[in-house]
Write an enzyme that holds these catalytic residues in place. Structure first.
Site, short mmCIF file in Angstrom:
data_model
loop_
_atom_site.label_atom_id
_atom_site.label_comp_id
_atom_site.label_asym_id
_atom_site.label_seq_id
_atom_site.Cartn_x
_atom_site.Cartn_y
_atom_site.Cartn_z
N ASP A 78 160.17 68.50 42.94
CA ASP A 78 159.08 67.66 42.46
C ASP A 78 159.00 67.76 40.94
O ASP A 78 158.94 66.75 40.22
CB ASP A 78 157.76 68.14 43.11
CG ASP A 78 156.58 67.30 42.67
OD1 ASP A 78 156.72 66.06 42.61
OD2 ASP A 78 155.51 67.88 42.39
N LYS B 27 164.96 80.24 42.87
CA LYS B 27 164.55 81.44 42.13
C LYS B 27 164.94 82.65 42.97
O LYS B 27 164.08 83.39 43.47
CB LYS B 27 163.04 81.40 41.86
CG LYS B 27 162.63 80.42 40.79
CD LYS B 27 162.84 80.94 39.36
CE LYS B 27 161.86 82.04 39.02
NZ LYS B 27 162.14 82.59 37.66
N TYR C 18 155.27 72.84 50.47
CA TYR C 18 154.46 71.66 50.79
C TYR C 18 153.92 71.71 52.22
O TYR C 18 152.90 71.10 52.53
CB TYR C 18 155.28 70.37 50.64
CG TYR C 18 155.25 69.77 49.25
CD1 TYR C 18 155.70 70.49 48.15
CD2 TYR C 18 154.78 68.49 49.05
CE1 TYR C 18 155.68 69.94 46.89
CE2 TYR C 18 154.76 67.92 47.79
CZ TYR C 18 155.21 68.65 46.70
OH TYR C 18 155.18 68.09 45.46
N ASP D 268 160.61 65.04 37.83
CA ASP D 268 159.78 64.40 36.79
C ASP D 268 160.37 64.66 35.42
O ASP D 268 160.40 63.78 34.56
CB ASP D 268 158.35 64.95 36.83
CG ASP D 268 157.41 64.06 37.65
OD1 ASP D 268 157.92 63.32 38.51
OD2 ASP D 268 156.19 64.11 37.42
N ASP E 193 164.01 77.84 36.63
CA ASP E 193 163.41 77.80 35.29
C ASP E 193 164.48 77.54 34.23
O ASP E 193 164.30 76.73 33.32
CB ASP E 193 162.63 79.09 34.99
CG ASP E 193 163.44 80.36 35.18
OD1 ASP E 193 164.49 80.33 35.85
OD2 ASP E 193 163.02 81.42 34.65
C1 IPM Z 1 156.32 62.81 44.25
C2 IPM Z 1 154.85 62.93 44.14
C3 IPM Z 1 154.29 63.43 45.47
C4 IPM Z 1 154.81 64.83 45.68
C5 IPM Z 1 152.78 63.37 45.62
C6 IPM Z 1 152.24 61.97 45.37
C7 IPM Z 1 152.34 63.86 46.97
O1 IPM Z 1 154.51 63.75 43.07
O2 IPM Z 1 156.80 62.08 45.14
O3 IPM Z 1 157.03 63.41 43.44
O4 IPM Z 1 154.25 65.81 45.18
O5 IPM Z 1 155.83 64.97 46.36
MG MG Z 2 156.15 64.30 41.87
#
Ligand code: IPM
Ligand code: MG
Length: 367
Positions: free
Chosen positions: A248, A192, A142, A252, A224
């Site tokens: 990230d 990884k 990032y 999710d 993975d």
């Molecule tokens: C998260 C989001 C952020 C990230 C974005 C909005 C920059 O996806 O907080 O998971 O990628 O970290």
């Molecule tokens: Mg995210």
């Protein structure tokens, strides 16, 4: 002694709607539990861009550095898709994370009993699920340099750099081990190491740190495989520690195991300030949901639960955090549902503010 301070950055999309319910909850704790906060509000993301031409004004950044905790709603929306990368709403959030040095991002993935059949996985695989993902938040791909889009010969090349120093890996690992000590004492580190040197270093450093936490059972997994295991048998995990980008994605994935992104909070923590509290920003995992913004449909629970995390991690009010979390559970058990929590055959969803009403009633009942 003055009250602890909170900076509210409601942001874009459904951010302001869900945050207004959090404001009511904050008020409830002041009225009923003697927990008073000095609350100020400011702009972030597209809302800040509309006013100032930048997604985070310097004055807002300075305020965020001074307060005891920041509560953030959401940033982004289609209106801002064509903006230059440097002023996109997301850059405001990334600046807060970086300049506040919020290296440990705590993302719990917890399955509420009342929602266990909402998951895309079989109920028995997720019932009782309680995972804590610790995502490193201030480094890795990032932020690594060099980055950019460059000309090379007769074509363009896009470059980002995965870079981790030992100390960056170590401080996040310590945060993860500390959490594991308070939970089931199991930590799985994901990288990884089979293809990335930064992954090899990650594994080495986490292993070194583990010597200080002999009670915690440490395992390592390629990220993975970790993704696969999260959907195969998620209950095998207690705490997961992983880097910014894998975190990230994996968070999710873990979030959706629970059935609704509208339920999940997060905490981003940094080093302790002079008053002993960590630098901290709390935000729901969901985004700005532009498709439903402004319609009073959004689920405020994730944002409310983010405030519960603030009570626990910034203000040492674990008992009050439990109270708030129990109120959310009660409301769900009573069948109160915003649209995101409706099954195909479900009844009429409640509005954002009706969900807030139900939460306040459950809090009243807890007294
Ligand atoms: C998260 C989001 C952020 C990230 C974005 C909005 C920059 O996806 O907080 O998971 O990628 O970290
Ligand atoms: Mg995210």
């Amino acid at each position: 002694m003055s009250n602890p301070s909170l900076l509210i950055l409601a942001g874009d999309g459904i951010g302001p709607e869900v945050m207004s319910q959090v404001q009511r909850v904050i008020g409830w704790f002041g009225d009923n539990r003697g927990l008073n906060f000095d609350v100020s509000e400011d702009l972030v993301g597209g809302a800040a861009y509309d006013k100032h031409g930048v997604p985070l004004h310097d004055d807002t950044m300075a305020k965020a550095q001074e307060v005891d905790a920041v509560l953030l709603g959401a940033v982004g929306g289609p209106k801002y898709d064509d903006l230059d990368f440097s002023v996109k709403p997301e850059r405001g959030l990334l600046r807060l994370r970086k300049e506040m040095d919020l290296f440990a991002n705590l993302r719990p993935a917890q399955c509420f009993d009342a929602l266990s059949d909402f998951s895309s996985l079989k109920t028995e695989l997720v019932a009782g699920l309680d995972i804590m993902i610790v995502r490193e938040l201030t480094s890795g791909v990032y932020f690594g340099e060099p980055r950019g889009i460059f000309e090379e010969g007769n074509e363009r090349v896009g470059i980002n750099t995965q870079r981790y120093t030992e100390s960056e890996i170590e401080r996040g690992a310590r945060a993860a081990f500390e959490l594991a000590m308070k939970r089931d004492k199991r930590l799985c580190s994901m990288e990884k190491a089979n293809v990335m040197e930064s992954g090899i270093l990650w594994r080495q450093v986490v292993t070194e740190v583990s010597k200080d936490y002999p009670e915690v059972e440490l395992s390592h997994m390629y990220a993975d495989n970790g993704a696969m295991q999260l959907v195969r048998a998620p209950k095998q995990f207690d705490v997961i520690y992983t880097d910014n980008l894998f975190g990230d994605i994996l968070s999710d994935c873990a979030a959706m195991l629970t059935g609704s992104l509208g339920m999940l909070p997060s905490a981003s923590l940094g080093a302790p300030m002079d008053n002993g509290r960590p630098k901290a920003l709390y935000e729901p995992v969901h985004g700005s949901a532009p498709d439903i913004a402004g319609q009073g449909k959004a689920n405020p629970c994730a944002c409310v639960l983010s405030f519960a995390m603030a009570l626990r991690y910034s203000f040492a009010e674990g008992g009050e955090a439990d109270r708030l979390e129990a109120a959310v559970e009660k409301v769900l058990a009573d069948g109160v549902r915003t649209g995101d929590l409706m099954q195909a055959d479900g009844g009429t969803p409640v509005s954002t503010s009706e969900m807030g009403d139900a939460l306040l009633a459950a809090l009243d009942a807890s007294l």
